[in-house]
Design a protein around this motif. Structure first.
Motif, PDB file in Angstrom:
ATOM      1  N   HIS A  62       0.515  -1.303  -0.020  1.00 36.67           N
ATOM      2  CA  HIS A  62      -0.391   0.132  -0.128  1.00 36.67           C
ATOM      3  C   HIS A  62       0.750   1.778   0.356  1.00 36.67           C
ATOM      4  O   HIS A  62       1.448   2.125   0.744  1.00 36.67           O
ATOM      5  CB  HIS A  62      -1.093  -0.033   1.092  1.00 36.67           C
ATOM      6  N   HIS A  64       2.178   4.640  -2.797  1.00 40.51           N
ATOM      7  CA  HIS A  64       1.754   5.999  -3.466  1.00 40.51           C
ATOM      8  C   HIS A  64       3.039   6.887  -4.401  1.00 40.51           C
ATOM      9  O   HIS A  64       3.211   7.688  -4.296  1.00 40.51           O
ATOM     10  CB  HIS A  64       0.584   7.157  -2.832  1.00 40.51           C
ATOM     11  N   ASN A  90      -2.736   3.112  -5.140  1.00 40.43           N
ATOM     12  CA  ASN A  90      -3.655   2.684  -4.049  1.00 40.43           C
ATOM     13  C   ASN A  90      -4.397   3.598  -4.302  1.00 40.43           C
ATOM     14  O   ASN A  90      -4.419   4.544  -4.399  1.00 40.43           O
ATOM     15  CB  ASN A  90      -3.710   2.036  -3.159  1.00 40.43           C
ATOM     16  N   CYS A  91      -5.584   3.221  -3.421  1.00 40.35           N
ATOM     17  CA  CYS A  91      -6.810   4.207  -3.381  1.00 40.35           C
ATOM     18  C   CYS A  91      -7.141   5.095  -4.902  1.00 40.35           C
ATOM     19  O   CYS A  91      -7.950   5.997  -4.559  1.00 40.35           O
ATOM     20  CB  CYS A  91      -6.219   5.364  -2.065  1.00 40.35           C
ATOM     21  N   GLU A 114      -3.720  12.662  -1.161  1.00 39.89           N
ATOM     22  CA  GLU A 114      -2.575  11.767  -0.695  1.00 39.89           C
ATOM     23  C   GLU A 114      -1.572  12.574  -0.567  1.00 39.89           C
ATOM     24  O   GLU A 114      -0.420  12.605   0.007  1.00 39.89           O
ATOM     25  CB  GLU A 114      -2.414  11.203  -1.686  1.00 39.89           C
ATOM     26  N   ASP A 445       1.329   3.785   3.177  1.00 39.96           N
ATOM     27  CA  ASP A 445       1.385   5.063   2.316  1.00 39.96           C
ATOM     28  C   ASP A 445       2.122   5.334   1.901  1.00 39.96           C
ATOM     29  O   ASP A 445       2.541   6.460   1.688  1.00 39.96           O
ATOM     30  CB  ASP A 445       0.508   6.331   3.164  1.00 39.96           C
TER      31      ASP A 445
HETATM   32 ZN   LIG Z   1      -3.573   4.930   0.233  1.00 42.83          ZN
END
Ligand SMILES: [Zn+2]
Length: 574
Positions: A62, A64, A90-91, A114, A445
């Motif tokens: 996970h 970014h 992700n996300c 983010e 993240d």
């Molecule tokens: Zn995320």
């Protein structure tokens, strides 16, 4: 006797399968583990690992790094924390596929969702791609320290398919859904590891708009999922608020049934609904009992916020008196703030209720969950050490106390707000999630929220806090290693790594467990255009290898850049 490329001699091998540690040698040839055992032949390079842990490289599913990976050879901070494969995209946010008229929109989203500075993205992104396939090509044109995989983000394909109609609240037509399904299929055929989406109120563009996928209807998500099913490839990742657990599960199960593909979602304990996560864990177990490969991604500690004068947020950022010095360099701000008359003026203005309702929500004034960030950081602080508690026992206001904390260290001091996973004032809920069936460590993240958190260090928290330091209810080393390497790798279809056994990729950490320690996060201005980010280093990682090439030694980079873009799922060896 033949000679190996590398032999890591007499370490305590934790193989990633959850087995008890054994003292053994590990041999590597051509980037692959070729022997694990006793009396292994000589290596051209020999590493004496006596007393050290030898474990698979960590897989962080996970992150970014979607922007960073296009301009930076190093996927820091993750690579400092034993991570040898990072999965990004992700996300539901990312930068491909895209047409030139939507560059700004995707930057605004990534900046808002983010917390990656838009100026850094503007300067750093070359936009040499439109299709996802071309984006993968651009990623591959730069060498990297660690392996990484990409995923197709829902926001990008929604914008691509629907243009101006892509905002949340607008339903996709059958034609839009068909167009998105086609884009996702093209992405996974080109090598994306999966498709990702976001349904959380916390994900907003820098302009305040909800992320385009926020309330995408079931037919849209099921239609996209079915495209993965038709391709027979790819995993799905989703983040939602679980405001209605039944409804969220109904949707996720429909996506899984339509596609037959694995799905993972983010799970944390909410401070507003502190027992919902238990309900979710129950539903997760039920889905798996039904044979559906569903996983929850869970965090190693509280998902909180770091605040300080140099960070994105701090308690005085909306204060009209403090705003007079907002544009100055941090040490200058700290010098002015040390003036007692200025402090009195700031604190008097801070009582104005108007300020409490501005940006940052209540979090920037959440003194009951706010702690001074110590060096080394304490990620499980006692509620009696909160700013509110300290203020009360000293007969001061929380604002007065936090003000003095923030001017420390020349203005670079920080406070830590424990937001998720801390409703009981400890990490018991995090432990329940980390050790529950069908969960994997995630949510670091890495590369994102660069002005508010530095959770790319989660793998080190697992080792330091959960294996070594917590004064009760620790977690066994072999369990932590299995979850952070083999289980995370499998959850995204990478069966070639995460285990130390012959035939597996030689992604290896040699760790001095008794030296594993997180340092305090620090502010650097080294993003493109001088953008600011929080970075956090760790001690104790003696050697990290990716495909048999040493990448970091005692936290320092080597010249080796063996990292590759991982295109699609990878089969298990032999
Ligand atoms: Zn995320």
């Amino acid at each position: 006797m033949s000679t190996h490329d590398l032999v890591i001699r007499a370490g305590i091998v934790v193989d990633g399968n959850g087995d008890a540690p054994v003292t053994a040698d590990v041999a590597v040839d051509d980037g692959v583990v070729t022997a694990v055992g006793q009396d292994v032949a000589r290596g051209r390079r020999e590493i004496d690992a006596d007393g050290a842990i030898v474990a698979p490289g960590f897989v962080d599913i996970h992150t970014h790094y979607d922007g960073q990976a296009t301009w930076d050879e190093r996927l820091l901070p993750s690579a400092w924390h034993g991570v040898t494969t990072a999965v990004m995209g992700n996300c539901g946010v990312g930068f491909a596929p895209v047409t030139p008229d939507h560059h700004q929109r995707l930057i605004d989203l990534m900046e808002g969702v983010e917390d990656i500075p838009g100026t850094a993205l503007h300067e750093g992104l070359s936009w040499e791609w439109e299709s996802f396939e071309d984006y993968l090509g651009a990623l591959e044109s730069l060498p990297h320290d660690i392996d990484f995989g990409a995923q197709v983000p829902h926001a990008a394909i929604r914008v691509q398919a629907m243009g101006e109609r892509a905002q949340s609240g607008r339903a996709a037509t059958p034609d839009d859904i068909a167009a998105m399904a086609k884009l996702v299929r093209a992405g996974v055929e080109a090598g994306a590891l999966g498709f990702t989406t976001s349904r959380t109120l916390n994900h907003r563009s820098v302009t305040g708009e909800l992320t385009p996928s926020y309330d995408a209807a079931a037919d849209e998500l099921v239609g996209i999922a079915a495209a993965l099913g038709a391709a027979g490839k790819g995993v799905m990742q989703l983040v939602t608020d679980f405001a209605d657990v039944d409804k969220d599960f109904e949707l996720m199960l429909a996506m899984m049934r339509a596609s037959g593909r694995p799905l993972s979602f983010s799970l944390a304990q909410s401070p507003i609904a502190p027992s919902t996560y238990l309900q979710v864990l129950g539903r997760l177990a039920a889905a798996n009992a039904e044979g559906l490969p569903m996983r929850a991604q869970v965090a190693a500690r509280s998902v909180g916020l770091l605040m300080g004068l140099a960070c994105t947020l701090h308690p005085f950022m909306t204060n009209p008196v403090w705003q007079r010095i907002a544009g100055m360099a941090v040490p200058e701000q700290a010098a002015i703030m040390r003036d007692q008359a200025f402090k009195a003026e700031v604190l008097a203005a801070q009582t104005d209720e108007r300020n409490r309702n501005l940006i940052g929500g209540r979090l920037i004034h959440w003194y009951g969950s706010m702690y001074e960030l110590t060096d080394p950081p304490n990620y499980e602080p006692a509620p009696s050490d909160s700013i509110a508690a300290l203020a009360q026992s000293a007969g001061r206001t929380p604002e007065d106390v936090v003000y003095d904390v923030l001017v420390g260290d020349d203005g670079y001091a920080m406070v830590y707000v424990t937001s998720l996973n801390y409703a009981q004032g400890n990490l018991d809920a995090a432990r329940t999630m980390l050790t529950a069936p069908y969960t994997v460590p995630g949510l670091s993240d890495g590369g994102a929220h660069v002005g508010t958190i530095c959770d790319g260090s989660f793998p080190t928290t697992l080792l330091q806090h959960w294996v070594c330091e917590r004064d009760h209810d620790r977690i066994p080393l072999e369990f932590v290693i299995q979850r952070q390497s083999r289980d995370t790798a499998r959850s995204v279809g990478l069966l070639d790594r995460g285990v130390l056994a012959p035939g597996y990729k030689a992604d290896i950490n040699v760790i001095d467990l008794d030296r594993v320690r997180l340092r305090r996060p620090e502010i650097r201005f080294d993003l493109p255009a001088g953008g600011r980010r929080l970075l956090q280093r760790a001690d104790g990682y003696r050697h990290t290898f990716v495909s048999g090439v040493e990448t970091y030694a005692d936290g320092e980079p080597t010249d080796g850049l063996p990292g590759r873009l991982v295109r699609g799922a990878q089969p298990a060896p032999g």
